[in-house]
Design a protein around this motif. Structure first.
Motif: not given
Length: 120
Positions: A52-63, A116-118
């Motif tokens: 349950d994360v935002s699209r920006v957070e998801r993009a960052l996790l993937i990046a 961890a931060v997210i």
């Protein structure tokens, strides 16, 4: 001008795509660290779609996960170039290989910190 730089247009794009696939194949078959990172990506990237994360957070996790693959490809390329020049032990060769390894360590640390931060 390099004699290997003769293609232009669509033919160049097709050739570049083939060379990229060759590089990925070589990394996957010849580099255990690359295979391990692919496995990590196979686990972590789908996991991002369950979180349950935002699209920006998801993009960052993937990046950051994909960044580890990029760094490993560059690290492997450095090691191959050094080994092509000479297999003799030399302080500069060791430094180059160690710096490539350090880059990978930094990006793996980055993955841990960003996740961890997210998530925490």
């Amino acid at each position: 001008m390099s004699p290997f730089k003769g293609k232009t247009g669509f033919k160049r794009i097709l050739n570049a795509g083939g060379y990229s696939l060759d590089g990925l194949r070589a990394a996957f078959t010849g580099e255990a660290a690359f295979r391990q990172l692919v496995l990590l990506n196979v686990v972590l990237i789908p996991l991002t779609f369950l979180l349950d994360v935002s699209r920006v957070e998801r993009a960052l996790l993937i990046a950051v996960c994909l960044l580890a693959l990029i760094v490993e490809l560059l690290n492997s390329a450095i090691e191959a170039a050094i080994d092509r020049i000479s297999l003799d032990l030399h302080p500069l060769s060791k430094n180059a290989k160690d710096m490539g390894s350090a880059a990978q360590f930094v990006v793996l640390t980055l993955i841990a910190v960003v996740w961890a931060v997210i998530l925490l």
